[in-house]
Design an enzyme around this catalytic site. Structure first.
Site, PDB file in Angstrom:
ATOM      1  N   LEU A  75     -16.503 -48.074 -59.101  1.00  0.00           N
ATOM      2  CA  LEU A  75     -16.952 -48.285 -57.547  1.00  0.00           C
ATOM      3  C   LEU A  75     -16.251 -47.268 -56.920  1.00  0.00           C
ATOM      4  CD1 LEU A  75     -16.837 -52.006 -56.746  1.00  0.00           C
ATOM      5  CD2 LEU A  75     -18.794 -50.500 -57.092  1.00  0.00           C
ATOM      6  N   GLY A  77     -14.997 -44.231 -57.561  1.00  0.00           N
ATOM      7  CA  GLY A  77     -15.283 -42.709 -57.901  1.00  0.00           C
ATOM      8  C   GLY A  77     -16.766 -42.517 -57.377  1.00  0.00           C
ATOM      9  N   HIS A 298      -3.466 -62.613 -64.618  1.00  0.00           N
ATOM     10  CA  HIS A 298      -4.527 -63.304 -64.250  1.00  0.00           C
ATOM     11  C   HIS A 298      -4.410 -64.804 -64.647  1.00  0.00           C
ATOM     12  CE1 HIS A 298      -8.306 -64.697 -62.595  1.00  0.00           C
ATOM     13  NE2 HIS A 298      -8.616 -63.654 -62.101  1.00  0.00           N
ATOM     14  N   SER A 316     -13.682 -65.835 -64.201  1.00  0.00           N
ATOM     15  CA  SER A 316     -13.540 -65.738 -62.604  1.00  0.00           C
ATOM     16  C   SER A 316     -12.802 -66.579 -62.064  1.00  0.00           C
ATOM     17  CB  SER A 316     -14.754 -65.473 -61.838  1.00  0.00           C
ATOM     18  OG  SER A 316     -14.569 -65.517 -60.592  1.00  0.00           O
ATOM     19  N   ARG A 362      -2.686 -65.693 -57.649  1.00  0.00           N
ATOM     20  CA  ARG A 362      -2.510 -65.672 -58.925  1.00  0.00           C
ATOM     21  C   ARG A 362      -1.344 -65.712 -59.346  1.00  0.00           C
ATOM     22  NH1 ARG A 362      -7.481 -61.089 -59.517  1.00  0.00           N
ATOM     23  NH2 ARG A 362      -8.967 -62.543 -58.685  1.00  0.00           N
ATOM     24  N   HIS A 433      -3.788 -58.158 -66.240  1.00  0.00           N
ATOM     25  CA  HIS A 433      -5.194 -57.971 -65.582  1.00  0.00           C
ATOM     26  C   HIS A 433      -4.925 -56.718 -64.564  1.00  0.00           C
ATOM     27  CE1 HIS A 433      -8.761 -59.089 -63.615  1.00  0.00           C
ATOM     28  NE2 HIS A 433      -8.273 -59.295 -62.531  1.00  0.00           N
TER      29      HIS A 433
END
Ligand SMILES: Cc1cc2nc3c(=O)[nH]c(=O)nc-3n(C[C@H](O)[C@H](O)[C@H](O)COP(=O)(O)OP(=O)(O)OC[C@H]3O[C@@H](n4cnc5c(N)ncnc54)[C@H](O)[C@@H]3O)c2cc1C
Length: 669
Positions: A75, A77, A298, A316, A362, A433
């Protein structure tokens, strides 16, 4: 039931004495970095717009005279390369993947935050900044968080305009949901495929520039070194992964958007090929590495089910909106989850953190899960997980609604475990993570090497000691689309009239020679163990010594053990095949070699930072309730490590000051 404080292996304060000699041997203290000292009378909300106004511009006709290398097409680059290409610069884009859309960003599930405050729940830009700074436990740069929040508003519109199909409410407004560490609903999403949809949109924007001729895309090309000449970054050395050919590419500036290094733990939630090589080799050439020990675990990864598996899978965080986390009250309770009555379940997050409940950040949720597992209340065949239960939510809103919200995640879980989360609770566990650490950069995303920029997870910005859910896709987009396309030209404007470095320049030939020697050295060891064997051992060691919690003595032992594995690696590595052609063993061996040095730096940083903050939990520094105890008097700075010629490290400090979000103890109760 009282919470279980983490096991403390040393009395408070003794660790630093025990480890002082080791630290002195390993590192020196350097000077402070200029960083970003926000004066108390300056409005942090205005800093970014003022900085943008200060930036030098390059006029449209001059832009094509500049070449910029962008390494990475995730995302960050893809956005950066596409935006610079659209502006008229010549861009050379590199990825080791066979297509830009395969970058790891494609795996992100849950969503992307934006401070648009479209729900009437008292959200605002200032609250976004407050949540982000506090979530990061005051170890990030406050001004960065303001830019992140301010540009987030544009990011959603932009990504939607280039094709990301965000979920919508019945009335047509974009839908939002909540993520950990916040009490408002500001996360935009496309079911459980947010990263995929954003990455497809960003890749298409990049390919549009490829078709327009402004961006030259080099797939299957791995950056193995950085070329520094005249004190600034002027190119890279790449290896063609299909032919094995090593060649230099020069440019006026280099951007690294090469993702995070969580795979140093071997079993992580990241794509198997994500690695630290580009960032670490830039670090060897002089780029400071910031806060390497700040790694997020995570809380909703799937538990390890076999010692031979090669990664962990992520569920998720959005699942924590509706899923309730619990363990049996009785340690070692052998009954299946559904046979354990309500009164014999401990919803420990709801009990310990009533205000945030299952949506605690988290680091807090991961530590709490680990406490339960260590105390013997872990569930599943290996007793290494906790339950994430949807029974209440299904009873409340119905199975159809839950399927609409999380259907593909539930399918993924069933594929991975053979269990049906609609009828029995999921099992989850903390897994390595996200890297909050990365190459240090100033407010303009320029590293300590002039002309070398960094974006996305490869950098250290925004997140401090703990990244709030859904802030990472955002930071990659903000860097790629709305920061680097302004700050890189600010650097280029000073170079008007200068040529790219010639390919026969001694700095170039030396870098190529060094890279070729490096590849050959790995092949020539001729030992008996493949690279993955070393990587697996390194990962287990890091989970043990530099994992969810750490202590001085454990970290000191960890450093010794990392060194022992490294010594064995350089004497007993076996790499099959030839250098000149497709050879994934060579690729892996080079990455593991960098991980070994990276692991030492992570343990050193964790040993050096004698406090607990966010994801960095030193057992010597905890409150009586088992929460992280920060030391703002001594540690209110970002550590930025310089590698010295003898392989030791010098720590520089960027002092952090907080104006709009006063220092406070994180409390999610
Ligand atoms: C399973 C999972 C789910 C997640 N879900 C979310 C979420 O819901 N919300 C959120 O905000 N964040 C989420 N994250 C985090 C987020 O996905 C990442 O932080 C983000 O996508 C990183 O983007 P990036 O552009 O920095 O790097 P990446 O997408 O990792 O891209 C790295 C690029 O660099 C290239 N590259 C790397 N090294 C080299 C080299 N040496 N030479 C050439 N090319 C190289 C790669 O080929 C790739 O193109 C999740 C992460 C994981 C692991």
């Amino acid at each position: 039931m009282t919470p279980v404080p983490h096991a403390t292996s040393t009395a408070p304060g003794t660790a630093i004495a025990d480890t002082a000699a080791l630290l002195d041997d390993l590192r020196a203290i350097g000077e402070d970095l200029p960083g970003f000292d926000l004066p108390a009378d300056r409005d942090p909300a205005k800093v970014w717009s003022e900085r943008k106004l200060d930036y030098r511009l390059v006029s449209p006709l001059n832009r094509r005279k500049f070449t910029v290398i962008v390494v990475g097409t995730g995302l960050a680059g893809a956005g950066c390369a596409a935006a610079l290409g659209e502006l008229g610069y010549r861009v050379e884009a590199f990825t080791f993947h066979d297509a830009p859309r395969r970058a790891h960003s494609v795996a992100a599930q849950g969503g992307i935050n934006a401070a648009r405050a479209r729900k009437v729940d008292n959200d605002s830009l200032a609250r976004f900044v407050k949540d982000t700074v506090k979530g990061g436990d005051f170890r990030g740069r406050e001004a960065d968080a303001w830019r992140l929040g301010e540009e987030s508003i544009r990011v959603i519109d932009h990504m939607e305009a280039i094709g990301a199909p965000f979920a919508r409410e019945y009335g047509g407004q974009l839908a939002t949901r909540s993520f950990g560490g916040v009490q408002v609903s500001r996360t935009y999403y496309t079911r459980g495929q947010t990263g995929q949809q954003l990455q497809v949109a960003a890749s298409q924007a990049l390919l549009r520039q490829v078709a327009a001729g402004t961006v030259t895309l080099h797939t299957r090309s791995e950056m193995l070194d950085l070329i520094v000449s005249d004190g600034r970054a002027q190119g890279i050395v790449v290896r063609d992964l299909l032919t094995g050919r090593i060649r230099p590419v020069t440019a006026h500036a280099v951007v690294l958007a090469t993702g995070g290094y969580g795979n140093v733990y071997f079993k992580s939630t990241l794509a198997k090929n994500s690695n630290v090589t580009a960032a670490f080799r830039a670090h060897r050439r002089g780029a400071h590495f910031a806060n390497p020990c700040l790694i997020q675990f995570h809380p909703t990864a799937l538990p390890v089910s076999s010692p031979w598996q090669s990664k962990t899978i992520l569920m998720s965080e959005s699942l924590r909106n509706d899923g309730r986390i619990w363990v049996p009250v009785e340690p070692g309770d052998p009954r299946p989850a559904n046979d354990i009555p309500e009164a014999e379940r401990d919803y420990y997050l709801e009990r310990r953190y009533p205000a945030f409940g299952n949506l605690t950040p988290r680091d807090v949720a991961s530590r709490a899960a680990r406490d339960e597992i260590v105390a013997g209340r872990g569930v599943g065949p290996l007793k290494n997980s906790v339950y994430l239960d949807f029974a209440d939510a299904i009873a409340r809103v119905g199975k159809k609604v839950i399927t609409e919200r999380y259907g593909n995640l539930f399918e993924m879980y069933t594929d991975a475990t053979g269990e049906d989360p609609y009828t029995e609770p999921m099992r989850i566990a903390p897994g390595a993570h996200f890297a909050m650490g990365g190459l240090w950069s100033d407010y303009d995303l320029m590293t300590s090497i002039p002309g070398l920029f960094v974006g996305g997870e490869a950098g250290w910005g925004y997140h401090g000691a703990n990244r709030l859910g859904a802030n990472s896709l955002l930071s990659a987009c903000v860097d790629g689309w709305f920061t680097l396309p302004f700050s890189v030209p600010n650097h280029l404007a000073t170079l008007l009239g200068s040529d790219r470095l010639a390919l026969d320049d001694p700095a170039v030939t030396e870098a190529v020679r060094r890279t070729e020697d490096g590849v050959r050295a790995l092949l020539e060891i001729g030992g008996s163990q493949g690279p993955d064997r070393f990587h697996r051992r390194l990962g287990e060691l890091l989970y043990d010594k530099c994992g969810v919690s750490r202590s001085g003595p454990e970290l000191a032992a960890g450093i010794e053990q990392v060194r022992a594995i490294r010594e064995e690696f350089w004497s007993d590595l076996r790499v099959e095949g030839r250098p000149d052609g497709f050879n994934q063993e060579i690729e892996r061996a080079g990455r593991v070699a960098d991980y070994l040095d990276m692991a030492e730096l992570m343990c050193l940083d964790a040993l050096d930072r004698d406090e607990s903050c966010g994801a960095h939990f030193r057992t010597e520094h905890q409150t009586p309730q088992g929460e992280a105890q920060r030391d703002d008097v001594h540690w209110r700075f970002a550590s930025a490590w310089e590698r010295m010629a003898d392989g030791r490290y010098r720590r520089h400090q960027e002092p952090l000051n907080f104006v709009s979000v006063p220092l406070q103890t994180r409390d999610y109760r």
